[in-house]
Design a protein around this motif. Structure first.
Motif, mmCIF file in Angstrom:
data_model
loop_
_atom_site.group_PDB
_atom_site.id
_atom_site.type_symbol
_atom_site.label_atom_id
_atom_site.label_comp_id
_atom_site.label_asym_id
_atom_site.label_seq_id
_atom_site.Cartn_x
_atom_site.Cartn_y
_atom_site.Cartn_z
ATOM 1 N N ALA A 151 -21.714 18.855 -22.537
ATOM 2 C CA ALA A 151 -21.695 17.415 -22.254
ATOM 3 C C ALA A 151 -22.512 17.087 -21.002
ATOM 4 C CB ALA A 151 -20.252 16.941 -22.077
ATOM 5 N N GLN A 152 -22.396 17.913 -19.965
ATOM 6 C CA GLN A 152 -23.157 17.690 -18.738
ATOM 7 C C GLN A 152 -24.655 17.806 -18.997
ATOM 8 O OE1 GLN A 152 -21.563 20.466 -15.911
ATOM 9 N NE2 GLN A 152 -19.670 19.320 -15.631
ATOM 10 N N LYS A 155 -30.115 10.843 -19.056
ATOM 11 C CA LYS A 155 -30.514 10.202 -17.793
ATOM 12 C C LYS A 155 -32.017 10.309 -17.590
ATOM 13 C CE LYS A 155 -26.116 10.827 -15.405
ATOM 14 N NZ LYS A 155 -25.408 11.576 -14.379
ATOM 15 N N LYS A 156 -32.572 11.487 -17.878
ATOM 16 C CA LYS A 156 -34.028 11.686 -17.717
ATOM 17 C C LYS A 156 -34.797 10.789 -18.687
ATOM 18 C CE LYS A 156 -34.032 16.378 -15.928
ATOM 19 N NZ LYS A 156 -34.378 17.792 -16.184
#
Length: 86
Positions: A73-74, A81-82
């Protein structure tokens, strides 16, 4: 993250990831034959216990933590995000 046996298709990539911590099913078998294998695994408590123990050991290992749901998940969030913010 649960204390259950992983049933996975017998592919090289799965063996690389799970090692002895999974019960491998032959993709060339019929659905009925696969079902029989699963029922047999559940009936033979010693064999089921072996795979369950290996799964618990794997989750606690460095390799197992690498493939945890939290880690996945991280990593997925970082990719998003990128993509969104560059």
């Amino acid at each position: 993250s649960t204390n259950c046996v992983a049933l996975v298709s017998d592919l090289k990539v799965h063996r690389e990831v799970a090692g002895q911590a999974a019960y491998y099913l032959d993709l060339n078998l019929s659905d009925e034959e696969i079902a029989k294998q699963i029922v047999t695994l559940l009936k033979i408590k010693k064999e089921y216990s072996y795979f369950k123990e290996k799964a618990v050991e794997f989750r606690k290992s460095k390799e197992g933590k690498r493939f945890s749901w939290d880690n996945s998940a991280q990593q997925t969030a970082q990719i998003y995000k990128k993509l969104i913010w560059g």
